[in-house]
Design a protein around this motif. Sequence first.
Motif, short mmCIF file in Angstrom:
data_model
loop_
_atom_site.label_atom_id
_atom_site.label_comp_id
_atom_site.label_asym_id
_atom_site.label_seq_id
_atom_site.Cartn_x
_atom_site.Cartn_y
_atom_site.Cartn_z
N TYR A 97 0.87 -1.18 0.00
CA TYR A 97 0.00 0.00 0.00
C TYR A 97 0.90 1.23 0.00
CZ TYR A 97 -3.03 3.74 1.52
OH TYR A 97 -3.71 4.93 1.58
N ALA A 98 0.55 2.22 -0.82
CA ALA A 98 1.24 3.50 -0.81
C ALA A 98 0.19 4.59 -1.02
CB ALA A 98 2.32 3.56 -1.87
N THR B 265 3.53 4.08 3.49
CA THR B 265 3.61 2.85 2.71
C THR B 265 3.82 1.69 3.68
OG1 THR B 265 4.68 1.72 0.86
CG2 THR B 265 6.10 3.10 2.24
N PHE B 266 3.29 0.52 3.33
CA PHE B 266 3.49 -0.69 4.13
C PHE B 266 3.06 -1.90 3.29
CE2 PHE B 266 -0.75 0.89 4.99
CZ PHE B 266 -1.54 -0.23 4.82
N LYS B 267 3.48 -3.07 3.74
CA LYS B 267 3.07 -4.33 3.12
C LYS B 267 1.92 -4.90 3.94
CE LYS B 267 7.77 -5.22 1.63
NZ LYS B 267 9.01 -5.96 1.92
N SER C 181 6.88 -3.10 8.16
CA SER C 181 7.12 -2.48 6.84
C SER C 181 6.59 -1.04 6.78
CB SER C 181 6.48 -3.32 5.74
OG SER C 181 5.07 -3.35 5.88
N PHE C 182 5.95 -0.56 7.85
CA PHE C 182 5.35 0.78 7.87
C PHE C 182 6.43 1.86 7.76
CE2 PHE C 182 3.89 4.63 9.99
CZ PHE C 182 2.62 4.79 9.48
N LYS C 183 6.26 2.76 6.80
CA LYS C 183 7.21 3.87 6.57
C LYS C 183 6.45 5.11 6.13
CE LYS C 183 10.83 0.84 4.80
NZ LYS C 183 11.53 0.42 3.61
N LEU C 184 7.05 6.23 6.39
CA LEU C 184 6.56 7.49 5.82
C LEU C 184 7.11 7.62 4.41
CD1 LEU C 184 6.95 10.25 8.55
CD2 LEU C 184 4.93 8.92 7.97
N VAL C 185 6.31 8.17 3.52
CA VAL C 185 6.79 8.52 2.18
C VAL C 185 7.40 9.91 2.30
CG1 VAL C 185 6.10 8.95 -0.21
CG2 VAL C 185 5.00 7.13 1.10
#
Length: 160
Positions: free
Chosen positions: A7-8, A13-15, A153-157
């Motif tokens: 997902y983005a 974004t994350f899986k 997997s959670f990250k900021l774009v």
Amino acid sequence: MIPYKTYAGNGITFKYPADWKPISDLHSPSRWGSNPDPILAFYDPSGNHTEANISTYFYIKQLNVNSLDEQLSRYRHDIREIGQTEVSERNITVNGMKAVELIKTWHADGIQYQALTVHIEAIPGSRYYRIGCVTPLSKYNETLPKFKLVINSFKLVNRP
């Protein structure tokens, strides 16, 4: 290895598990507690559940708070108010971001649920998130790797 999609959007974004489906009704307070509504949520469709009758899901909220301590204080107050029980809490790091993992339990409709919530300080002083992962306690251990896929997997774009 869990088959996954990525997902983005919404600045993150994350899986997530490839067979999980998005929840379309994001205004369902009985699922996620107090405001604000989540920015997104996904559920496990196995077991022929419809979106109206799901038992295993996760959601992500972006919170309007000034600190991780404020976020946790509000959350602890909310879970006490509705009769849920905190099981454990620990400090973790999610892709370089300070976070706190909190596990809670409660009973609803004759089922004991357990939730893993991760409270993330994405940008100190300005951006905070909560990832809430919910499932019946009887399915917790088998579902935990799927929840960990999302969390880890959670990250900021475009993180500053």
